[in-house]
Design a protein around this motif. Structure first.
Motif, mmCIF file in Angstrom:
data_model
loop_
_atom_site.group_PDB
_atom_site.id
_atom_site.type_symbol
_atom_site.label_atom_id
_atom_site.label_comp_id
_atom_site.label_asym_id
_atom_site.label_seq_id
_atom_site.Cartn_x
_atom_site.Cartn_y
_atom_site.Cartn_z
ATOM 1 N N PHE A 1 25.935 84.649 97.251
ATOM 2 C CA PHE A 1 25.800 83.293 97.790
ATOM 3 C C PHE A 1 26.165 83.171 99.266
ATOM 4 O O PHE A 1 26.008 82.102 99.847
ATOM 5 N N GLY A 2 26.674 84.245 99.853
ATOM 6 C CA GLY A 2 26.899 84.257 101.294
ATOM 7 C C GLY A 2 28.096 83.463 101.770
ATOM 8 O O GLY A 2 28.081 82.923 102.892
ATOM 9 N N TYR A 3 29.143 83.371 100.949
ATOM 10 C CA TYR A 3 30.365 82.662 101.338
ATOM 11 C C TYR A 3 31.574 83.557 101.070
ATOM 12 O O TYR A 3 31.505 84.517 100.299
ATOM 13 N N SER A 4 32.682 83.218 101.713
ATOM 14 C CA SER A 4 33.907 83.990 101.532
ATOM 15 C C SER A 4 34.504 83.718 100.152
ATOM 16 O O SER A 4 34.227 82.684 99.530
ATOM 17 N N ALA A 5 35.352 84.626 99.713
ATOM 18 C CA ALA A 5 36.005 84.468 98.410
ATOM 19 C C ALA A 5 36.883 83.231 98.391
ATOM 20 O O ALA A 5 36.939 82.509 97.385
ATOM 21 N N ALA A 6 37.575 82.970 99.497
ATOM 22 C CA ALA A 6 38.468 81.811 99.575
ATOM 23 C C ALA A 6 37.672 80.508 99.431
ATOM 24 O O ALA A 6 38.076 79.597 98.699
ATOM 25 N N TYR A 7 36.521 80.424 100.121
ATOM 26 C CA TYR A 7 35.716 79.205 100.078
ATOM 27 C C TYR A 7 35.108 78.998 98.687
ATOM 28 O O TYR A 7 35.195 77.907 98.113
ATOM 29 N N ILE A 8 34.514 80.049 98.146
ATOM 30 C CA ILE A 8 33.891 79.939 96.832
ATOM 31 C C ILE A 8 34.921 79.601 95.759
ATOM 32 O O ILE A 8 34.676 78.760 94.890
ATOM 33 N N SER A 9 36.075 80.235 95.830
ATOM 34 C CA SER A 9 37.126 79.975 94.839
ATOM 35 C C SER A 9 37.572 78.520 94.893
ATOM 36 O O SER A 9 37.773 77.873 93.863
ATOM 37 N N ARG A 10 37.740 77.985 96.123
ATOM 38 C CA ARG A 10 38.194 76.599 96.278
ATOM 39 C C ARG A 10 37.139 75.612 95.778
ATOM 40 O O ARG A 10 37.457 74.665 95.050
ATOM 41 N N ILE A 11 35.877 75.837 96.139
ATOM 42 C CA ILE A 11 34.796 74.936 95.728
ATOM 43 C C ILE A 11 34.620 74.964 94.211
ATOM 44 O O ILE A 11 34.482 73.921 93.563
#
Length: 294
Positions: free
Chosen positions: A214-224
């Protein structure tokens, strides 16, 4: 000092739930059939997954995943699985409000708001009552020895919110369907991630692969994802695999060894350990609990 007078506002209740009778979250076998009953209170049926046929008096209808149906008081009704494992949420309740007439003969799709409210009810129910597994003949809710504080009231409140939400949508649209909800970009991302996970349950799913996909960082995806679903990615992946394992157990198409391999667990012992963590029972105990009420 001059006395100040205030006028209180009497709260108008559009719909009031007077009592909760039963709460179920069933995991039906493919050939499950409940011969039917009638009772003097309301019943809400929500099909979480699978396919079932319901009968209301003489009329039969097939429910799609996400559908809600209401059975009015004293209406004969039954339900059966249509050759696939099916998950069904059912709550029965007493209600004395004029607006309840709008729920009669109603079949509607659940939107995100209703799905979250149903999830809240199930969570409160398991923390408040001793709910038997897959027992369609339960006649009384029994409190846990140490129930969650205010659990009964929260269930009533969540159910009233769900009913009000349905009535608002019916009034706003003057029709017996709910409009499709438009997801925020974050909710859509979480939904896409969820679909990706469900499509890849037979593989080992790593968070790093999801980030690359999905082209996002682990931190961003985890939070969303946590914000949209209330669950961490690792929890959701494991839970989804166990839910799929439950369907396979109920279908009888694979042995425990084959299910472990099919869902990419390291070995049957680890599969059993994870299954117990997310189900509070072993695969064997789960199979027996499904068979006992068939």
């Amino acid at each position: 000092m001059k006395k100040i007078y205030y006028t209180s506002t009497k709260i108008k209740n559009v719909i009031t739930v007077n009592e909760i009778v039963t709460i179920h979250y069933f995991e039906y076998m493919p050939d499950f059939y409940f011969k039917g009953e009638r009772h003097d209170f309301w019943e809400l049926v929500y099909l979480d997954s699978g396919s079932v046929e319901i009968q209301a008096d003489s009329e039969k209808k097939i429910l799609k995943p996400g559908d809600i149906v209401f059975h009015k008081p004293n209406e004969f009704h039954n339900i059966k699985s249509l050759n696939v494992p099916s998950n069904v949420f059912i709550i029965t309740f007493g209600c004395n409000s004029k607006s309840e007439k709008a729920l009669e003969n109603l079949i509607i799709p659940a939107d995100n708001t209703l799905k979250k409210l149903f999830g809240n009810i199930i969570d409160e129910a398991y923390a408040t009552f001793d709910l038997p597994k897959n027992n369609p003949y339960m006649k009384k809710l029994v409190l846990k020895e140490n129930p969650r504080l205010g659990g009964e009231q929260m269930i009533k409140t969540y159910l009233e919110q769900a009913l009000l939400h349905i009535l608002r949508e019916l009034t706003a649209n003057n029709r017996m369907t709910l409009p499709a909800e438009r997801d925020t970009p974050e909710e859509q991302l979480a939904k896409n991630i969820s679909e990706y996970i469900l499509q890849n349950l037979t593989k080992r799913i790593y968070i790093e692969e999801i980030c690359k996909q999905f082209g996002y960082s682990a931190a961003y995806i985890s939070r969303i994802f946590k914000g949209a679903t209330g669950k961490t990615l690792s929890y959701y992946i494991a839970e989804a695999k166990i839910n799929e394992a439950k369907k396979l157990i109920r279908s009888g198409s694979k042995s425990f060894q084959e299910i472990s391999d099919y869902l990419a667990f390291d070995n049957p012992q680890y599969f059993s350990k994870v299954f117990r963590k997310y189900s509070n029972m072993s695969p064997t105990e789960y199979k027996k609990s499904c068979l006992i009420w068939q």
